[in-house]
Structures are given as structure tokens and as C-alpha cells.
Design an enzyme around this catalytic site. Structure first.
Site, PDB file in Angstrom:
ATOM      1  N   GLY A   1       7.168  -4.351  -0.194  1.00  0.00           N
ATOM      2  CA  GLY A   1       5.952  -4.874  -0.798  1.00  0.00           C
ATOM      3  C   GLY A   1       5.485  -4.006  -1.945  1.00  0.00           C
ATOM      4  O   GLY A   1       6.034  -2.933  -2.204  1.00  0.00           O
ATOM      5  N   PRO A   2       4.452  -4.438  -2.653  1.00  0.00           N
ATOM      6  CA  PRO A   2       3.938  -3.686  -3.801  1.00  0.00           C
ATOM      7  C   PRO A   2       3.364  -2.337  -3.373  1.00  0.00           C
ATOM      8  O   PRO A   2       3.043  -2.130  -2.193  1.00  0.00           O
ATOM      9  CB  PRO A   2       2.842  -4.601  -4.364  1.00  0.00           C
ATOM     10  CG  PRO A   2       3.106  -5.943  -3.769  1.00  0.00           C
ATOM     11  CD  PRO A   2       3.742  -5.703  -2.445  1.00  0.00           C
ATOM     12  N   PRO A   3       3.213  -1.408  -4.312  1.00  0.00           N
ATOM     13  CA  PRO A   3       2.622  -0.105  -3.980  1.00  0.00           C
ATOM     14  C   PRO A   3       1.177  -0.258  -3.521  1.00  0.00           C
ATOM     15  O   PRO A   3       0.457  -1.150  -3.962  1.00  0.00           O
ATOM     16  CB  PRO A   3       2.698   0.675  -5.309  1.00  0.00           C
ATOM     17  CG  PRO A   3       3.724  -0.046  -6.124  1.00  0.00           C
ATOM     18  CD  PRO A   3       3.665  -1.480  -5.714  1.00  0.00           C
ATOM     19  N   GLY A   4       0.766   0.627  -2.624  1.00  0.00           N
ATOM     20  CA  GLY A   4      -0.627   0.668  -2.198  1.00  0.00           C
ATOM     21  C   GLY A   4      -1.021  -0.367  -1.182  1.00  0.00           C
ATOM     22  O   GLY A   4      -2.216  -0.591  -0.954  1.00  0.00           O
TER      23      GLY A   4
ATOM     24  N   GLY B   1      -0.184  -0.196   2.087  1.00  0.00           N
ATOM     25  CA  GLY B   1      -0.292   0.401   3.420  1.00  0.00           C
ATOM     26  C   GLY B   1       1.000   0.478   4.192  1.00  0.00           C
ATOM     27  O   GLY B   1       0.988   0.601   5.419  1.00  0.00           O
ATOM     28  N   LYS B   2       2.144   0.431   3.502  1.00  0.00           N
ATOM     29  CA  LYS B   2       3.431   0.458   4.216  1.00  0.00           C
ATOM     30  C   LYS B   2       3.636   1.802   4.927  1.00  0.00           C
ATOM     31  O   LYS B   2       4.028   1.840   6.096  1.00  0.00           O
ATOM     32  CB  LYS B   2       4.576   0.234   3.209  1.00  0.00           C
ATOM     33  CG  LYS B   2       4.528  -1.113   2.509  1.00  0.00           C
ATOM     34  CD  LYS B   2       5.735  -1.333   1.630  1.00  0.00           C
ATOM     35  CE  LYS B   2       5.817  -0.356   0.483  1.00  0.00           C
ATOM     36  NZ  LYS B   2       4.699  -0.504  -0.474  1.00  0.00           N
ATOM     37  N   THR B   3       3.393   2.883   4.221  1.00  0.00           N
ATOM     38  CA  THR B   3       3.629   4.206   4.812  1.00  0.00           C
ATOM     39  C   THR B   3       2.645   4.505   5.935  1.00  0.00           C
ATOM     40  O   THR B   3       3.014   5.023   7.001  1.00  0.00           O
ATOM     41  CB  THR B   3       3.537   5.293   3.725  1.00  0.00           C
ATOM     42  OG1 THR B   3       4.471   4.997   2.685  1.00  0.00           O
ATOM     43  CG2 THR B   3       3.833   6.659   4.298  1.00  0.00           C
TER      44      THR B   3
ATOM     45  N   SER C   1      12.261 -17.648 -13.076  1.00  0.00           N
ATOM     46  CA  SER C   1      11.093 -18.449 -12.715  1.00  0.00           C
ATOM     47  C   SER C   1      10.236 -18.854 -13.904  1.00  0.00           C
ATOM     48  O   SER C   1       9.251 -19.568 -13.731  1.00  0.00           O
ATOM     49  CB  SER C   1      10.232 -17.686 -11.695  1.00  0.00           C
ATOM     50  OG  SER C   1       9.753 -16.479 -12.244  1.00  0.00           O
TER      51      SER C   1
ATOM     52  N   LYS D   1       2.010 -14.213  -6.936  1.00  0.00           N
ATOM     53  CA  LYS D   1       1.816 -14.936  -8.198  1.00  0.00           C
ATOM     54  C   LYS D   1       0.488 -15.700  -8.203  1.00  0.00           C
ATOM     55  O   LYS D   1      -0.243 -15.692  -9.201  1.00  0.00           O
ATOM     56  CB  LYS D   1       2.978 -15.891  -8.428  1.00  0.00           C
ATOM     57  CG  LYS D   1       4.303 -15.200  -8.741  1.00  0.00           C
ATOM     58  CD  LYS D   1       5.419 -16.211  -8.934  1.00  0.00           C
ATOM     59  CE  LYS D   1       6.732 -15.519  -9.281  1.00  0.00           C
ATOM     60  NZ  LYS D   1       7.837 -16.485  -9.492  1.00  0.00           N
TER      61      LYS D   1
END
Length: 800
Positions: A354-357, A359-361, A677, A720
Site C-alpha cells: 500500500g501507499p506510504p503512511g 500504517g503497514k509497519t 489506464s 483513484k
């Protein structure tokens, strides 16, 4: 009459020069050279051998080869198991290349035979020959590797040119010096050059001999010191004193007391401790063995933690620290539920993308806490050496285990949860591919016996939980991706960001900046103002930075005595954070011809993409600008082909591509752009520019287009559409096959935008062009009379 001109296959030589009369064998490995050998064997077995100036070049051209070489005859060939060919050749004559011809998989050269220039002064030549023999005698005193039969043959040579060639071919001169001797046709100058090279080499050999003798002397002295230390060791043993080695060994054995190590580990430690006892404490090897023993002892071979499989507790921990992320939380709770039932799933590698920031980590840390596992984070960003994963051989000075074993050691448990952060940022170099090494680590069938190069012992990683994170899967190798369970971590809606800011970010930053709840307050409207005016992201990292900036400025005012407390409102943000950097509605307020808003997905989340088309008188040239990638350029060409094929239906002159130039531009040219796209966006802009019909300013679209006008599905729909919502778009056109993704869109997106599901370009043009594609007539214009044609739109209301 002797032949003086030749057409021969060419074999470039690395590091050697072949002289006339010289017989030697060497291996041929390059495909072109092997083909040249085969061609020579089919003909008269004659080849041309020449010196390659730079041995590192694998495919040399004419400038890399010496002009002067040797015409040689192949006496014998032998095919080796590794595919190379060993040949035995005899140098026949000097030769010079006059022409190169590229044949099939090898090179042919035209060469002319060269003859020696006889010396004018016989006495001078005799003196040079005698000087050369004296230098040969001096060589024999220092250099013992020259066969005695070579010296015997030298004594029987009367020809000065032949003498120079035999000495140069059999004595250890530099390759470049040997080539200089081969180039020289004047016999006297050849002997002078040879004597100069021999003298220089003799000086080097004399110095090398002195260094060797000194090294041998130092070695003898070291052996003498070793014998003395062994005697001292025996004296200490007789007196009952412990020396330093025994102290170290006792310390290591004490650390091993009570531990239940695997049998292989215990045996290996026993061998290493015995080696340590036999090694001189002052030697470099002693430190290497110590480092290895300490690393093996420090590893938690038998230490494990017990999983906590309480689902209610895990759900509470996940909800405590994270808002949203429903898919991720469900997957984690499913894993814990399987564990609670006694299951042992093999595939325990989760990949959060997913995009940065977003909450993955941090959610991985919450998973470790919920399972009661030790947590270790390993950053893979920028790693390009296999040794970073597998470690270095322990024989090297400064060797250490790889990051996997090091992470287990730091965790203090043999079954920790290891987070591989930024797995998509790995690369490779000449020292190996770390992604290939990760295949064994992330394969449940192989990691049971993971071998680190430093340990040389199998370590069981089968019960370790591995979680990886990535911003994009494009750079992750397919075999590695196949071993992971991919979960998409989507971006947050503005409402979700507001909740996260109020519930998590603001209290955290307020505490870190030493502020109390009474000293800093945020109104509900201030969060939305920060989100809309100061951030453009899918995650909340920049939002946290802005809240931290508010806290810093508040702390300064309170510390300076300017205020006792600060209340942040939407109106006061400008005085605190400055003028807003973004505006919610960035769209143009008017409908324009040839300008369409597209939707794009990046590793940082969703974004809008302006596409502009201009049509000018010309000769049918298509210009593409804006730093477009290959796939996006292909989309533009496909759009043009669709318009040309359907020109009559659309109301466009059939020969527009001959009389007009078309320029397609995507602004922000410094930013690379790629992907399929934007197909329907480019097609719409192209039709609008050719028809002169404006495009609705409040509409955006995404989808791939085929040559038949079919609209194909795309990915990243949530990101998007969130980008479209941020930019004030009122209607979005998406592929019909993305209906299933529409159902998972947030309610804030569905409630604030109208969706059109398009199966083909007819629907797209009907909803995007002002008034649709319609009948149009004009004198001396491009357009022709056609019946009104428009597609049937499928709106969001039909889906619900």
C-alpha cells in the site's frame, strides 16, 4: 614461390603473444574464437593470432587488437567438458593485418607476411646477442622456473632475430613488452628492446627475492615465538596457573551450562573450543574463532515464546492502535483463529502492499504484541548484496552473520515475528541477488534448515512469522511474490483521516511535545482544514508532520509566555502553518476542447492526470510529450488508431491524419508516467480536439482502451476515486468490469460522485463530451453529416 598474403580466421589472445617458431597450447572459450578454430580446421588449419590490448573486453573490435600478430598452424584440438576448446599451435611467421571482414559468428582478416630486417653492423648485433645471453644467465640465478632445455636450445641459435624471439617467448616478461618485441622487424632494435625489458624485469625479481627472504625470516621468528609460548604454556600448567585461553574457554563453557542445544550445534562448539585451545592467542585466527563461538552461543537455539491465541484480546489490541484497515485485521484474526484451534498453516508469510503512511509497519508491531511474539524489524531498502541475507564466510576478517540470523539473535527467541520492511526496494549487483537468497527464507519447505554462510549450521525458521511490506509489487520478483499472501492496504478517506488525527496522531504528538490537553486543543473543523489544505497523500504521515508543526509552534508560544493555551481552528491554521498549499477544487471552472482529467495510481496513492491534445495543420505527425513510458505511448497510438478507424462514425474527416499534426501532452513533464489506464482519457481528448467539442470540466475517467473501442478494467480504483474526490470531480467514468470494485468503495466516495460504467468508447464519449457526439455541419470544415450516435450509460444508480 612462398605465400605472402593470407585470408585467415582471427583468434584474439588475452595476456599472451605467440612468436614464430613457438609451440604452445591454450584454451579457447569465446564463441567467435571457437568458430574460428572450427573454420581453420575445415581449411588448411592456419589461423591468425594477435594480442588483445585490454583483456577485460569480451567482444573486442579492431581498435582493441594489435595490428602485428602471428600466422600459426593448429596441430591439435581437444574439446573440454566445459565447452571450451584446447588447441596446440605453432607460430609460423610474423604478419600484419590489412583488413577485417565479419563472417558468420567469427572474424576473417587479410594479413601480409612480414620479414626481418637484417642488421647492418654485424659486430654490434653480436654484442647485443652476447648481452642477451648474460642477462639470461642472471635470470637463471634468480628465477628457477625456466626449463634447462630452453637454455640448451639458446646456445645453439645463431640467428639474432630467432634468438630474440625464443628468449621473449620463454621468459617472464610483461605481455605488453612481449608484443613490442613481436612488433619490431629490425633485428638489432629488437635485441636492444629485449635487453631493456630483461634488465627491468631482473631488477623487479631481485627486489622480490629480497622481500621473500625477509618474509621467510619473519616466519621463522614467528615459529620460534610459538615454541617459546608453548613452553610457557607448559610451565603454567605445571604451576597450576590458568592462562588467558583457558579463562576464555571456561567462560564459554559456563555460558553453555543448562542449555539444551541441538546435537549438531553442541558438536560444532566442541570442535571450535578445541581449536581455540590450540591457537596462539596473539594470532588473527584466535579472534575469528572467538567471534564465531560467541555468535553461536548468543543465538536462541532452544528459546521460544508461547503464542497467545486469544482472539478477543488480539482484536482489542488491533483496534486500540489502528483505525480502519479492515482487510488486514481480518486476515490477522483469521491466522490467530487457526493457531487457537491447533492448526499449523505452512504459508505464514504476509505481504502488506500500500501507499506510504497507511500504517503497514505499525500494525505488524500490534500483531507481534497480540501473539506475544518477539518483534524484529529488518529494513531491506537499498540492500543489493546476497551476503546481507546469508552472511559472510567466517574465515574472512570482520565476517558476520546475515540479517536474518542477526534479527533472531536480537529477538532472543527462535520463533519471533520478523518484519521485512520495503521488500520492493531491494536490488542486485555483481556480488549476488538478495531476492534470490530470500526465496529460501520465505519458503516454508526450505527454511526449516536455513543455512547462514557464517554459521555453517542449519537454523530452523519454520515457526518464525515473516511479514513483508511494500509500496508496489512491480519490482518484487515473481518467484518471491508467489511465496507470500498479498494483502492490499488501501488509502484512507478524508473522514478516516480526521478520526485518526483526532484519536491517535494529535494525542501522540501533544505528548511528545510536552503539552497537556488544556494547553492545546483542536476543533473538529481544524482537522478537515489540515487534511484538505496542507496534505495530498493516501496515508497520514504528512498529516502527522503538520500536527507536529502545530505542536512545535504552540510549545514555542507557551514557553515564551505569549499564551497559556492555544485553540486551533480552521480559521487560525493560516497564521500557524502558513498559506494552504493545496486547494480542494483544482479543476478548471470551464469546459475545454482537447483537455481531459484522467485518474492515475502511484506507489504513493491515487492522483489526477491532466491530458491535453492540440490539432494543427501539418502532415500527419504524432507528437507525444510529458515524460511518458512505453506502455503509455502505446495507449496513445491505440487511441489514434481507434479514432482513424471510426472517423466516419465520429464525424471526423477520413484523411485528418494526413493533413494535421496531433500533439498529445501530459503536464508535469519532470514526473515519469506510464501504464495503460489513460487509454480512454487520451481517446476522449483526441476526439474532442478533432471535433472541436469541449469536455466537461467536472468529469474524470480511467480505463484501458482497445483498437475496437472496448474499455478494459484497471486496478487501484479506491485510490483513484479518492484522488478524484479530493480534486472536486463530480462524475467518474470507470470500466464496466470494475463493478465489483465499486461495491468496496467508501460511502463518502459513492455519496459525493456519480459513477458511469462504460463497456466501450461510445458510453465514454456520450458522458464526457458536452452534448455528446452529434451531427455537425460546417462549410470548408473537417466534419461530415452523420446521424446522432451515442452509447448507453450505466450509472451508479443501476448498481445499487
Amino acid at each position: 614461390m612462398r605465400k605472402v598474403r593470407y585470408t585467415l580466421p582471427l583468434i584474439p589472445l588475452r595476456g599472451i603473444s605467440v612468436f614464430p617458431g613457438m609451440i604452445l597450447h591454450f584454451d579457447v572459450g569465446r564463441p567467435q574464437s571457437i568458430t574460428a578454430v572450427k573454420q581453420a580446421m575445415k581449411a588448411d588449419k592456419t589461423v591468425f593470432l594477435c594480442y588483445q590490448n585490454d583483456i577485460s573486453i569480451n567482444d573486442p573490435d579492431r581498435s582493441d587488437l594489435a595490428d602485428t600478430g602471428t600466422i600459426a598452424e593448429i596441430h591439435q584440438t581437444l574439446n573440454l567438458p566445459d565447452g571450451n576448446v584446447r588447441i596446440l599451435v605453432e607460430g609460423l611467421h610474423r604478419g600484419r593485418i590489412t583488413r577485417y571482414t565479419e563472417a558468420e559468428n567469427y572474424t576473417l582478416v587479410n594479413a601480409v607476411r612480414l620479414s626481418d630486417t637484417e642488421p647492418e653492423n654485424g659486430m654490434e648485433t653480436a654484442a647485443l646477442m652476447r648481452r642477451a645471453m648474460h642477462l639470461v644467465e642472471d635470470f637463471m640465478e634468480i628465477y628457477e622456473r625456466i626449463p634447462t632445455d630452453v637454455i640448451t636450445s639458446l646456445l645453439s641459435i645463431d640467428n639474432p632475430g630467432e634468438l630474440a624471439d625464443v628468449i621473449a617467448s620463454n621468459f617472464p616478461l610483461k605481455p605488453d613488452d612481449k608484443q613490442l618485441v613481436l612488433d619490431e622487424l629490425n633485428v638489432s632494435r629488437r635485441l636492444e628492446l629485449l635487453n631493456s625489458c630483461l634488465s627491468a624485469e631482473l631488477e623487479v625479481l631481485a627486489i622480490e627475492k629480497d622481500i621473500t627472504e625477509k618474509a621467510q625470516e619473519n616466519m621463522n621468528r614467528g615459529n620460534h615465538e610459538y615454541l617459546l609460548r608453548e613452553k610457557l604454556k607448559a610451565i603454567h600448567e605445571e604451576l597450576g596457573d590458568d592462562n588467558d585461553i583457558e579463562i576464555d574457554i571456561k567462560k564459554y563453557k559456563k555460558n553453555l551450562e543448562g542449555r539444551k542445544l541441538p546435537e549438531a550445534v553442541s558438536e560444532k562448539l566442541g570442535e571450535e573450543l578445541e581449536r581455540l585451545r590450540r591457537t596462539n592467542i596473539n594470532s588473527q585466527e584466535y579472534g575469528v574463532i572467538q567471534n564465531y563461538i560467541e555468535t553461536v552461543i548468543a543465538l536462541p537455539w532452544e528459546i521460544r515464546t508461547t503464542d497467545n491465541t486469544d482472539i478477543a484480546r488480539a482484536a482489542k489490541i488491533l483496534e486500540r492502535d489502528h483505525f480502519g484497515l479492515t482487510k488486514v485485521k481480518d486476515r490477522i484474526l483469521e491466522y490467530i483463529a487457526v493457531r487457537s484451534l491447533g492448526g499449523a498453516p505452512k504459508s505464514n508469510i504476509i505481504c502488506l502492499v500500500g501507499p506510504p503512511g497507511t500504517g503497514k509497519t505499525s500494525i505488524v508491531k500490534a500483531l507481534a504484541e497480540a501473539l506475544n511474539r518477539k518483534y524484529v524489524r529488518v529494513s531491506l531498502g537499498g540492500i543489493k548484496n546476497e551476503a546481507e541475507i546469508r552472511g559472510h564466510r567466517k574465515t574472512y576478517v570482520g565476517a558476520m552473520p546475515g540479517r536474518i540470523i542477526d534479527a533472531v539473535k536480537n529477538a532472543g527467541s527462535s520463533n519471533p515475528l520478523i518484519l521485512f520492511d520495503e521488500i520492493d526496494k531491494m536490488s542486485s549487483d555483481a556480488f549476488g541477488d538478495p531476492a534470490s537468497a530470500m526465496l529460501e527464507v520465505l519458503d516454508p519447505e526450505q527454511n526449516r534448515n536455513f543455512r547462514d554462510h557464517f554459521l555453517e549450521l542449519p537454523f530452523d525458521l519454520s515457526d518464525t512469522i515473516f511479514v513483508t511490506t511494500a509500496n508496489s509489487l512491480e519490482t518484487v520478483p515473481a518467484p518471491l511474490l508467489d511465496r507470500m499472501d498479498v494483502i492490499e492496504v488501501e488509502g484512507y478517506t478524508p473522514d478516516e483521516k480526521a478520526v485518526i488525527a483526532k484519536k491517535y496522531l494529535m494525542p501522540k504528538q501533544r505528548h511528545q511535545h510536552g503539552l497537556t490537553a488544556s494547553q492545546l486543543k483542536f476543533t473538529a473543523s481544524s482537522y478537515s482544514a489540515i487534511i484538505d489544505g496542507y496534505t495530498r497523500e493516501s496515508g497520514v504521515r504528512e498529516l502527522e508532520h503538520q500536527i507536529a508543526a502545530v505542536c512545535r509552534k504552540t510549545a514555542r508560544r507557551i514557553a515564551a509566555g505569549e499564551a497559556d493555551s492555544v485553540s486551533v481552528t480552521a480559521a487560525s491554521l493560516k497564521s500557524i502553518l502558513g498559506t494552504p498549499r493545496y486547494h480542494r477544487d483544482r479543476l478548471s471552472a470551464e469546459d475545454k476542447i482537447g483537455a481531459v482529467v484522467g485518474l492515475a495510481w502511484t506507489s504513493a496513492g491515487g492522483d489526477t492526470l491532466d491530458i491535453e491534445v492540440n490539432v494543427m495543420p501539418g502532415n500527419g505527425k504524432l507528437e507525444l510529450t510529458g515524460n511518458l513510458g512505453d506502455v503509455m505511448k502505446e495507449s496513445a497510438r491505440a487511441a489514434l488508431s481507434y479514432v482513424r478507424a471510426n472517423a466516419y462514425k465520429l464525424g471526423i474527416m477520413d484523411d485528418f491524419y494526413k493533413s494535421e499534426d496531433i500533439h498529445i501532452h501530459v503536464p508535469e513533464g519532470a514526473v515519469p508516467k506510464d501504464g495503460p489506464s489513460a487509454g480512454i482519457t487520451m481517446t476522449t481528448a483526441l476526439v474532442s480536439a478533432l471535433l472541436g467539442i469541449p469536455v466537461r470540466h467536472d468529469i474524470a475517467m480511467t480505463g484501458e482502451v482497445t483498437l475496437r473501442g472496448t474499455v478494459l478494467p484497471i486496478g487501484g480504483l479506491k485510490e483513484k476515486t479518492l484522488a478524484a474526490l479530493r480534486f472536486g470531480v463530480k462524475k467518474v467514468i470507470i470500466p464496466y468490469e470494475n463493478k465489483c470494485d465499486y461495491d468496496e468503495l467508501p460511502a463518502v466516495v459513492k455519496d459525493n460522485m456519480e459513477f458511469v460504467f462504460a463497456k466501450d468508447m461510445n458510453t465514454v464519449l456520450h458522458h464526457s463530451l458536452l452534448g455528446g457526439v452529434h451531427k455537425k455541419t460546417a462549410v470548408n470544415a473537417r466534419y461530415v453529416n452523420i446521424p446522432e450516435h451515442c452509447g448507453t450509460a450505466v450509472t451508479a444508480s443501476e448498481v445499487n
